[in-house]
Design a protein around this motif. Structure first.
Motif, PDB file in Angstrom:
ATOM      1  N   HIS A 134       0.690  -1.364   0.448  1.00 15.80           N
ATOM      2  CA  HIS A 134       0.046  -0.353   0.171  1.00 15.80           C
ATOM      3  C   HIS A 134       0.708   1.342   0.314  1.00 15.80           C
ATOM      4  N   GLU A 135       0.390   2.932  -0.483  1.00 13.46           N
ATOM      5  CA  GLU A 135       0.712   4.016  -0.835  1.00 13.46           C
ATOM      6  C   GLU A 135       1.197   4.201   0.920  1.00 13.46           C
ATOM      7  N   THR A 136       1.493   4.797   1.585  1.00 13.92           N
ATOM      8  CA  THR A 136       1.749   5.330   3.023  1.00 13.92           C
ATOM      9  C   THR A 136       1.383   6.819   2.475  1.00 13.92           C
ATOM     10  N   PRO A 137       0.694   7.848   4.068  1.00 12.01           N
ATOM     11  CA  PRO A 137       0.455   8.827   3.715  1.00 12.01           C
ATOM     12  C   PRO A 137       1.390   9.843   2.922  1.00 12.01           C
ATOM     13  N   GLY A 138       2.886   9.589   3.448  1.00 16.73           N
ATOM     14  CA  GLY A 138       4.529  10.170   2.900  1.00 16.73           C
ATOM     15  C   GLY A 138       4.536  10.241   1.389  1.00 16.73           C
ATOM     16  N   GLY A 139       3.954   8.765   0.549  1.00 18.87           N
ATOM     17  CA  GLY A 139       4.211   8.739  -1.091  1.00 18.87           C
ATOM     18  C   GLY A 139       4.792   7.639  -0.808  1.00 18.87           C
ATOM     19  N   GLU A 140       5.752   6.720  -0.015  1.00 15.82           N
ATOM     20  CA  GLU A 140       6.520   5.959  -0.652  1.00 15.82           C
ATOM     21  C   GLU A 140       5.585   4.597  -0.610  1.00 15.82           C
ATOM     22  N   ILE A 141       6.540   3.676  -0.759  1.00 13.21           N
ATOM     23  CA  ILE A 141       5.613   1.815  -1.041  1.00 13.21           C
ATOM     24  C   ILE A 141       6.163   1.151   0.473  1.00 13.21           C
ATOM     25  N   GLU A 142       4.886   0.881   1.272  1.00 11.31           N
ATOM     26  CA  GLU A 142       5.695  -0.166   2.051  1.00 11.31           C
ATOM     27  C   GLU A 142       4.304  -1.595   1.799  1.00 11.31           C
ATOM     28  N   PHE A 143       5.837  -2.502   1.025  1.00  2.25           N
ATOM     29  CA  PHE A 143       5.063  -4.014   0.702  1.00  2.25           C
ATOM     30  C   PHE A 143       6.104  -4.762   1.652  1.00  2.25           C
ATOM     31  N   THR A 144       4.884  -6.432   1.717  1.00  2.00           N
ATOM     32  CA  THR A 144       5.958  -7.396   1.983  1.00  2.00           C
ATOM     33  C   THR A 144       5.639  -7.954   1.093  1.00  2.00           C
ATOM     34  N   MET A 145       7.390  -8.628   1.000  1.00  3.99           N
ATOM     35  CA  MET A 145       7.380  -9.818   0.416  1.00  3.99           C
ATOM     36  C   MET A 145       7.569 -11.361   1.133  1.00  3.99           C
ATOM     37  N   LYS A 146       7.287 -12.394   0.473  1.00  4.46           N
ATOM     38  CA  LYS A 146       7.062 -13.655   1.032  1.00  4.46           C
ATOM     39  C   LYS A 146       7.931 -14.896   0.295  1.00  4.46           C
ATOM     40  N   ARG A 147       8.259 -16.045   0.376  1.00  2.00           N
ATOM     41  CA  ARG A 147       9.088 -16.954  -0.244  1.00  2.00           C
ATOM     42  C   ARG A 147       9.101 -17.902   0.706  1.00  2.00           C
ATOM     43  N   LEU A 148       9.150 -19.527   0.648  1.00  2.00           N
ATOM     44  CA  LEU A 148       9.308 -20.333   1.196  1.00  2.00           C
ATOM     45  C   LEU A 148      10.910 -20.594   1.932  1.00  2.00           C
ATOM     46  N   ARG A 149      11.187 -20.632   3.199  1.00  2.00           N
ATOM     47  CA  ARG A 149      11.940 -20.938   4.246  1.00  2.00           C
ATOM     48  C   ARG A 149      12.622 -21.923   3.936  1.00  2.00           C
ATOM     49  N   SER A 150      12.451 -23.144   3.046  1.00  2.00           N
ATOM     50  CA  SER A 150      13.653 -24.193   2.587  1.00  2.00           C
ATOM     51  C   SER A 150      14.701 -23.119   1.674  1.00  2.00           C
ATOM     52  N   ALA A 151      14.364 -21.834   1.506  1.00  2.00           N
ATOM     53  CA  ALA A 151      15.715 -21.465   0.697  1.00  2.00           C
ATOM     54  C   ALA A 151      16.937 -20.850   1.350  1.00  2.00           C
ATOM     55  N   ASP A 152      16.018 -20.279   2.999  1.00  2.00           N
ATOM     56  CA  ASP A 152      16.953 -20.328   3.659  1.00  2.00           C
ATOM     57  C   ASP A 152      18.226 -21.681   4.098  1.00  2.00           C
TER      58      ASP A 152
END
Length: 79
Positions: free
Chosen positions: A61-79
């Protein structure tokens, strides 16, 4: 026992945090200017390709300040 709406909201938020912690995915949240956010998402998907790690932008989503807040996800098996 739930006494107030805040009690209910707190309990639901705790369950949501617990569920996301146990879902088998690693979640990373970023807050960046739009162009930098695009670069970060592309780099994330290049490092952990969706085909192998089921990587994706989980939410944004776009914050009131105009920045983008986003969450990425991936399988933990990559660790």
């Amino acid at each position: 026992m739930t006494r107030t709406p805040k009690d209910l909201a707190d309990r639901m938020a705790a369950r949501r945090r617990q569920a996301s912690a146990d879902d088998g995915y690693a979640h990373e949240t970023f807050t960046q200017p739009r162009d930098q956010a695009r670069e970060t998402a592309r780099a994330f998907l290049k490092r952990w390709p969706a085909e192998a790690y089921m990587s994706q932008v989980e939410s944004w989503h776009e914050t009131p300040g105009g920045e983008i807040e986003f969450t990425m996800k991936r399988l933990r098996s990559a660790d």
